[in-house]
Scaffold this motif. Structure first.
Motif, PDB file in Angstrom:
ATOM      1  N   GLU A  93       2.542   6.857  -2.564  1.00 24.14           N
ATOM      2  CA  GLU A  93       3.839   7.482  -2.835  1.00 24.14           C
ATOM      3  C   GLU A  93       4.808   6.534  -3.560  1.00 24.14           C
ATOM      4  O   GLU A  93       5.903   6.920  -3.925  1.00 24.14           O
ATOM      5  N   THR A  95       0.846  -1.193   0.000  1.00 26.17           N
ATOM      6  CA  THR A  95       0.000   0.000   0.000  1.00 26.17           C
ATOM      7  C   THR A  95       0.877   1.238   0.000  1.00 26.17           C
ATOM      8  O   THR A  95       1.965   1.234   0.578  1.00 26.17           O
ATOM      9  N   GLY A  96       0.397   2.293  -0.619  1.00 28.55           N
ATOM     10  CA  GLY A  96       1.105   3.568  -0.573  1.00 28.55           C
ATOM     11  C   GLY A  96       1.038   4.299  -1.899  1.00 28.55           C
ATOM     12  O   GLY A  96       1.597   3.835  -2.887  1.00 28.55           O
ATOM     13  N   GLY A 148       0.084   0.985   5.581  1.00 26.86           N
ATOM     14  CA  GLY A 148      -1.347   1.229   5.723  1.00 26.86           C
ATOM     15  C   GLY A 148      -2.005   0.519   6.882  1.00 26.86           C
ATOM     16  O   GLY A 148      -3.218   0.328   6.902  1.00 26.86           O
ATOM     17  N   ASP A 177      -4.691   4.843   6.247  1.00 25.06           N
ATOM     18  CA  ASP A 177      -4.341   3.464   6.593  1.00 25.06           C
ATOM     19  C   ASP A 177      -5.606   2.589   6.553  1.00 25.06           C
ATOM     20  O   ASP A 177      -6.381   2.544   7.512  1.00 25.06           O
ATOM     21  N   ASP A 236      -4.154   3.967  -1.928  1.00 26.93           N
ATOM     22  CA  ASP A 236      -4.616   4.169  -0.550  1.00 26.93           C
ATOM     23  C   ASP A 236      -6.096   4.556  -0.512  1.00 26.93           C
ATOM     24  O   ASP A 236      -6.461   5.677  -0.164  1.00 26.93           O
TER      25      ASP A 236
HETATM   26 MG    MG Z   1       0.991   4.338   3.721  1.00 28.60          MG
END
Ligand code: MG
Ligand code: AMP
Length: 399
Positions: free
Chosen positions: A181, A178-179, A245, A252, A221
């Motif tokens: 970025e 997850t993310g 997350g 999260d 996310d």
């Molecule tokens: Mg994250």
């Protein structure tokens, strides 16, 4: 928050063994977990044989020294004739001892000439003979099920004639990351972005513990995306692992997705690095949510996921015992969580070993994981003085 022990106990309590067996050729069996005992049908060595290049004799013939006719030559792989009284057989390492002979004299102590050999002194009965069954006797179990096969185990299995072994199927582990970025390495980074390193660390760790990986990639996310990926992953695999997350940030969504689809059985462990660790199930499929910080992810994998997967893969011995070593560092401030410091052993000037720790113990400092060869464990509420004995876990034992 759970202690390291109770979290691990709960996790291990929830393991379901991969039960399917496969028969694999020896050359493909390294790293797999043995599912059926290896029992030797034979003696090893199969016959009394020479441990030296030299001469086979009857020890009674030699006395204080003798000169004997050399009546035959026996190489490894051939079988000689019974040895008559008052004679010697030229013999090489691994060759069967001829009937009648009860000792081998190594060639370095003999003088051969004109079809005879001079033997200087007395020879003990049994000298330089490897006895049939000395290593393994017929009927012995040489490898018990539940152990991971290394080079040594494969050699041993081969030495008793096994060409293939029954092993457990590898656990299939589905991963997602997850993310928003995260960017794949090899591409250019945009503002605010970072490279996805967890994918590569985790894939390598899973390979090291003998798992098959189903990579579901990076997930946005959002609750919808996290939930959809978790649901699909659970259908694919024996275990699902995510990273990131799983904390208490606004983005999260891992816990929420898990609670929407299945149940959360454990969340947060008194460990550093790594507090936000989640365990639960989607249907029957177990799920482990690892922290996003790369070092936390690495450490919690070693401490919790590796034993879980080893047990799932059929291994008996999954909880690693530490060794006690002298601290070559100070840890002056007691923490509320158990700490696993990236460490390695170094020699002091007097040659004894001490554990030293990486100067940057932050949960994002991946260089510390490359530098380290193990973890030093500092219990909750404990300070460490130089010279104190601390628990040390070698990384290669944890995996
Ligand atoms: Mg994250
Ligand atoms: P999170 O738990 O999602 O808040 O992530 C904690 C930290 O780990 C953040 O700084 C993330 O950017 C970082 N992180 C999360 N996933 C990864 C990943 N796959 N690779 C590298 N860093 C990550």
């Amino acid at each position: 928050m759970l202690s390291v022990e109770s979290a691990r106990e709960r996790l291990l309590g929830g393991v379901r063994l991969v039960e399917d067996l496969q028969e694999v050729p020896l050359v493909e069996a390294r790293g797999r977990v043995l599912a059926r005992a290896v029992v030797s049908a034979m003696n090893v060595p199969p016959h009394d044989n020479s441990a030296m290049d030299g001469y086979a004799v009857r020890s009674g013939d030699v006395g204080a020294g003798a000169r004997l006719p050399v009546v035959q030559t026996i190489y490894a792989g051939s079988v000689g004739e019974p040895l008559g009284a008052g004679s010697a057989a030229r013999i090489f390492t691994g060759a069967p001892i001829p009937g009648g002979a009860d000792a081998v004299v190594m060639q370095e102590s003999c003088r051969p000439s004109d079809g005879e050999v001079s033997i200087p002194g007395p020879v003990a009965s049994g000298a330089h003979i490897r006895r049939a069954g000395e290593d393994i006797s017929a009927g012995a179990t040489v490898l018990a099920p539940g152990r991971r096969l290394r080079a040594q185990e494969l050699g041993l299995a081969a030495s008793v004639g096994y060409g293939s072994l029954a092993v457990f199927r590898r656990p299939r582990v589905a991963l997602f990351f997850t993310g928003d970025e995260l960017v794949e390495p090899g591409r250019a980074l945009g503002p605010g972005q970072i490279y996805d390193s967890n994918r590569y660390t985790l894939t390598g760790l899973l390979d090291a513990v003998g798992c098959e990986v189903v990579d579901m990639g990076v997930v946005a996310d959002t609750l919808e995306a996290t939930r959809a990926t978790l649901e699909a992953a659970a259908l694919e695999a024996d275990l699902v692992i995510s990273t990131g997350g799983v904390s208490v940030g606004e983005k999260d969504y891992v816990r929420l997705a898990l609670e929407a689809l299945g149940r959360l059985e454990l969340w947060r462990v008194r460990v550093k690095p790594g507090k936000p660790l989640a365990f639960g199930r989607v249907g029957e499929t177990p799920f482990i949510g690892l922290p996003g910080n790369p070092v936390s992810m690495f450490a919690t994998f070693c401490l919790f996921v590796a034993p879980f997967l080893k047990r799932m893969a059929g291994m008996e011995d999954v909880v690693v015992r530490p060794q006690g070593v002298a601290a070559g560092f100070e840890w002056p401030v007691a923490g509320g969580r158990r700490e696993y410091l990236r460490a390695r052993l170094e020699a002091r000037p007097d040659g004894t070993l001490e554990a030293v720790i990486h100067p940057r113990q932050g949960s994002g400092v991946l260089t510390s994981t490359v530098w380290a060869e193990g973890f030093v464990e500092v219990p909750e509420g404990t300070v460490v003085q130089r010279g104190d004995t601390v628990n040390y876990y070698l990384l290669e034992n944890l995996l």
